[in-house]
Write a protein that holds these residues in place. Structure first.
Motif, PDB file in Angstrom:
ATOM      1  N   HIS A 104      48.857  25.559 -47.422  1.00  0.00           N
ATOM      2  CA  HIS A 104      50.139  26.212 -47.626  1.00  0.00           C
ATOM      3  C   HIS A 104      50.296  27.367 -46.645  1.00  0.00           C
ATOM      4  CE1 HIS A 104      51.064  23.976 -51.287  1.00  0.00           C
ATOM      5  NE2 HIS A 104      49.792  24.125 -51.609  1.00  0.00           N
ATOM      6  N   ALA A 105      51.510  27.564 -46.212  1.00  0.00           N
ATOM      7  CA  ALA A 105      51.872  28.678 -45.336  1.00  0.00           C
ATOM      8  C   ALA A 105      51.150  28.615 -43.994  1.00  0.00           C
ATOM      9  CB  ALA A 105      51.593  30.019 -46.012  1.00  0.00           C
ATOM     10  N   VAL A 106      50.891  27.398 -43.506  1.00  0.00           N
ATOM     11  CA  VAL A 106      50.289  27.241 -42.194  1.00  0.00           C
ATOM     12  C   VAL A 106      51.359  26.758 -41.231  1.00  0.00           C
ATOM     13  CG1 VAL A 106      48.612  25.978 -40.823  1.00  0.00           C
ATOM     14  CG2 VAL A 106      48.000  26.759 -43.103  1.00  0.00           C
ATOM     15  N   VAL A 107      51.538  27.446 -40.138  1.00  0.00           N
ATOM     16  CA  VAL A 107      52.522  27.055 -39.142  1.00  0.00           C
ATOM     17  C   VAL A 107      51.787  26.347 -38.015  1.00  0.00           C
ATOM     18  CG1 VAL A 107      54.294  27.871 -37.557  1.00  0.00           C
ATOM     19  CG2 VAL A 107      53.914  29.056 -39.726  1.00  0.00           C
ATOM     20  N   LYS A 152      49.258  28.225 -27.438  1.00  0.00           N
ATOM     21  CA  LYS A 152      48.930  29.421 -28.203  1.00  0.00           C
ATOM     22  C   LYS A 152      49.062  30.655 -27.324  1.00  0.00           C
ATOM     23  CE  LYS A 152      45.444  31.274 -31.319  1.00  0.00           C
ATOM     24  NZ  LYS A 152      44.109  31.042 -31.936  1.00  0.00           N
ATOM     25  N   PRO A 153      49.817  31.649 -27.770  1.00  0.00           N
ATOM     26  CA  PRO A 153      50.011  32.838 -26.942  1.00  0.00           C
ATOM     27  C   PRO A 153      48.736  33.651 -26.851  1.00  0.00           C
ATOM     28  CG  PRO A 153      50.959  33.169 -29.107  1.00  0.00           C
ATOM     29  CD  PRO A 153      50.538  31.734 -29.033  1.00  0.00           C
ATOM     30  N   LYS A 154      48.697  34.545 -25.868  1.00  0.00           N
ATOM     31  CA  LYS A 154      47.554  35.423 -25.716  1.00  0.00           C
ATOM     32  C   LYS A 154      47.462  36.369 -26.915  1.00  0.00           C
ATOM     33  CE  LYS A 154      47.843  35.400 -20.660  1.00  0.00           C
ATOM     34  NZ  LYS A 154      48.027  36.232 -19.455  1.00  0.00           N
ATOM     35  N   ALA A 212      59.315  35.201 -35.727  1.00  0.00           N
ATOM     36  CA  ALA A 212      58.747  34.903 -37.032  1.00  0.00           C
ATOM     37  C   ALA A 212      57.737  35.988 -37.386  1.00  0.00           C
ATOM     38  CB  ALA A 212      58.051  33.540 -37.023  1.00  0.00           C
ATOM     39  N   HIS A 213      57.345  36.011 -38.664  1.00  0.00           N
ATOM     40  CA  HIS A 213      56.313  36.950 -39.100  1.00  0.00           C
ATOM     41  C   HIS A 213      54.911  36.410 -38.805  1.00  0.00           C
ATOM     42  CE1 HIS A 213      59.181  39.597 -41.036  1.00  0.00           C
ATOM     43  NE2 HIS A 213      59.738  38.552 -41.589  1.00  0.00           N
ATOM     44  N   TYR A 214      54.821  35.134 -38.466  1.00  0.00           N
ATOM     45  CA  TYR A 214      53.551  34.510 -38.123  1.00  0.00           C
ATOM     46  C   TYR A 214      53.565  34.130 -36.653  1.00  0.00           C
ATOM     47  CZ  TYR A 214      52.971  33.976 -43.186  1.00  0.00           C
ATOM     48  OH  TYR A 214      52.880  34.208 -44.533  1.00  0.00           O
ATOM     49  N   ARG A 215      52.506  34.424 -35.948  1.00  0.00           N
ATOM     50  CA  ARG A 215      52.395  33.992 -34.561  1.00  0.00           C
ATOM     51  C   ARG A 215      52.184  32.477 -34.529  1.00  0.00           C
ATOM     52  NH1 ARG A 215      48.588  36.177 -30.914  1.00  0.00           N
ATOM     53  NH2 ARG A 215      50.265  36.517 -29.410  1.00  0.00           N
ATOM     54  N   PRO A 216      52.639  31.807 -33.485  1.00  0.00           N
ATOM     55  CA  PRO A 216      52.464  30.359 -33.398  1.00  0.00           C
ATOM     56  C   PRO A 216      51.000  29.959 -33.573  1.00  0.00           C
ATOM     57  CG  PRO A 216      53.939  31.123 -31.676  1.00  0.00           C
ATOM     58  CD  PRO A 216      53.393  32.348 -32.341  1.00  0.00           C
ATOM     59  N   GLY A 217      50.784  29.048 -34.505  1.00  0.00           N
ATOM     60  CA  GLY A 217      49.445  28.553 -34.756  1.00  0.00           C
ATOM     61  C   GLY A 217      48.624  29.372 -35.719  1.00  0.00           C
TER      62      GLY A 217
END
Length: 225
Positions: free
Chosen positions: A68-71, A77-79, A140-145
């Motif tokens: 759950h809550a995994v993007v 993936k950004p630095k 977003a509040h979560y960074r990609p990945g």
């Protein structure tokens, strides 16, 4: 933890909010029941010095895991966000930053709440968040990945002590610089989720960060107790 995203179609404004309780909470992980899939494979054999291969379909067991809550990342993936940001960079938009802090405290005073204290660490974190979204092309509040809120990663990275935290994020284009703080704060106060962060009795500290990328202006508010 709850997250909320609002997009105003037809114009360039997007805002999102995240609120959190005790930072020790974690997202649950569930394992789904095992299923099976079929898969085409080549099977070969050598007879009389001649190699014969045939493609057959075999059934394999598959055990999916649901988190759950995994993007899941859709872009490289950004630095990592650097925690080494010079204080002078974070206060480069100190006019609008100071205005927003004053507006937040005015709203809290009107609601009978104590003022929030602006801290350099939260200003740096908010600025890092705004810059990271702008330079890495996400909102977003979560960074990609990642399955951990970005602000939570930074709070831990900066060694900020806290039990409660929250974040408001927004970007706009085409708004005059002199009215940015008023415009953003008014918009947030008209959104129940964002307003709840601004008027939360759990918080005692605030940081505000602004980053300009082309025509877009990103603003981030980070809160802790």
């Amino acid at each position: 933890m709850t997250a909320h995203l609002v997009t105003r179609l037809g114009s360039a404004l997007v805002a999102a909010v995240i609120t959190a309780g005790l930072a020790l909470s974690t997202a649950p992980v569930e394992a789904a029941a095992a299923t099976s899939r079929t898969h085409l494979v080549w099977r070969c054999a050598t007879r009389h010095h001649v190699r014969h291969c045939v493609r057959v379909r075999v059934r394999i067991a598959w055990h999916p895991v649901v988190r759950h809550a995994v993007v899941k990342p859709t872009t490289p993936k950004p630095k990592p966000i650097s925690s080494q940001v010079a204080p002078t960079v974070a206060v480069s938009s100190s006019g609008a930053v100071g205005q927003e802090v004053a507006l937040v405290n005015r709203e809290r005073a009107a609601a009978g709440l104590s003022r929030l204290q602006e801290t350099q660490a939260l200003d740096l974190i908010a600025y890092s968040r705004a810059r990271d979204m702008a330079t890495n092309g996400y909102f977003a509040h979560y960074r990609p990945g990642s399955s951990t809120p970005a602000v939570l990663e930074l709070l831990r990275g900066y060694g900020v002590a806290f039990n409660w935290y929250g974040e408001n994020i927004i970007w706009e284009s085409g708004q005059p610089a002199g009215s940015l703080a008023t415009y953003f704060n008014t918009w947030w106060m008209n959104s129940p989720e964002h307003k709840a962060n601004i008027l939360s009795s759990h918080y005692g500290h605030i940081g505000v960060g602004i980053y300009v990328s082309g025509a877009r202006v990103y603003m981030v508010e980070d809160f802790t107790n």
